[in-house]
Design an enzyme around this catalytic site. Structure first.
Site, PDB file in Angstrom:
ATOM      1  N   HIS A  13      16.986  12.223  41.874  1.00 42.91           N
ATOM      2  CA  HIS A  13      15.955  11.561  41.054  1.00 42.91           C
ATOM      3  C   HIS A  13      16.225  10.064  40.941  1.00 42.91           C
ATOM      4  CE1 HIS A  13      13.371  14.761  39.595  1.00 42.91           C
ATOM      5  NE2 HIS A  13      14.438  15.535  39.415  1.00 42.91           N
ATOM      6  N   GLU A  38      20.515   6.805  30.104  1.00 43.45           N
ATOM      7  CA  GLU A  38      20.931   8.204  29.960  1.00 43.45           C
ATOM      8  C   GLU A  38      21.071   8.481  28.467  1.00 43.45           C
ATOM      9  OE1 GLU A  38      21.274  10.141  32.609  1.00 43.45           O
ATOM     10  OE2 GLU A  38      21.218   8.598  34.162  1.00 43.45           O
ATOM     11  N   LYS A  93       5.080  17.551  37.680  1.00 45.03           N
ATOM     12  CA  LYS A  93       4.841  16.795  36.447  1.00 45.03           C
ATOM     13  C   LYS A  93       5.622  15.493  36.387  1.00 45.03           C
ATOM     14  CE  LYS A  93       8.034  19.752  33.900  1.00 45.03           C
ATOM     15  NZ  LYS A  93       8.432  20.511  35.100  1.00 45.03           N
ATOM     16  N   SER A  94       6.895  15.502  36.807  1.00 45.84           N
ATOM     17  CA  SER A  94       7.689  14.264  36.751  1.00 45.84           C
ATOM     18  C   SER A  94       7.157  13.232  37.731  1.00 45.84           C
ATOM     19  CB  SER A  94       9.165  14.557  37.020  1.00 45.84           C
ATOM     20  OG  SER A  94       9.723  15.256  35.937  1.00 45.84           O
TER      21      SER A  94
END
Length: 196
Positions: free
Chosen positions: A48, A63, A13-14
């Site tokens: 990531h 973040e 999904k990411s």
């Protein structure tokens, strides 16, 4: 236009959400909600970040474990101003709703903030998503397909995640379910009561 991307762990999904963002804009702003609670999670975050850097697409990473709604409000003002000057809006990728929810559940439990605080934060985030006028891609986990968690906070999380996903899907223009790396667009295939 808001797009919701859901799926199970390691469903792709990411990756799909990043590819989607890269196709609708020339650059992206990545709102990362994950907190590095341990060494393994920090390693995941680092991977990531490295993958985004190596993608050839210009990502700015923010973040933000708690204040995603405030980030969307701030970005909307900045991006709308830049669009007024002729710039194309970047795609904003919020990854992910369920980690954001986890952060809030743990904070509420640790600080004894009360159950109503969660609903306030969820409503604020959903309002931010609904009013955001530029490309927005949101990632979330589908957690209700497994076993019932054995501990109370796990059950609260599963139930709240399911409700949050339903509410987010209702306000997003498109919803994708990613399974085994294959995205399926759900809203165009959704059953409508008037079809009976």
């Amino acid at each position: 236009m808001a797009v919701l991307v859901t799926g199970g762990a390691r469903s792709g999904k990411s990756s799909f959400a990043e590819q989607y963002a890269m196709r609708v804009a020339g650059r992206g702003i990545y709102i990362a909600t994950c907190q590095p609670y341990d060494h393994e999670m920090q390693e995941r975050i680092t991977i990531h970040q490295s993958d985004r850097k190596d993608s050839g697409f210009r990502w700015e990473t923010l973040e933000e474990p708690f204040d995603a709604a405030e980030q969307l409000i701030r970005l909307e003002k900045e991006i709308t101003r830049d669009v007024g000057k002729g710039d194309k809006p970047p795609a904003v990728l919020l990854d992910c709703l369920t980690l954001w929810l986890t952060n809030w559940l743990l904070r509420i439990e640790q600080e004894a903030l009360g159950a109503s605080r969660l609903e306030q934060e969820i409503s604020k985030l959903l309002e931010g998503i609904q009013s955001y006028p530029h490309p927005l891609v949101i990632v979330t986990n589908e957690v209700g397909d497994g076993i019932v968690p054995a501990y109370p906070l796990g059950r609260v999380f599963r139930d709240e995640a399911g409700r949050l996903n339903q509410r987010a899907a209702a306000i997003c223009d498109r919803v994708f379910l990613v399974t085994a790396g294959i995205p399926v667009e759900l809203k165009s295939h959704a059953f409508r009561w008037e079809q009976l």
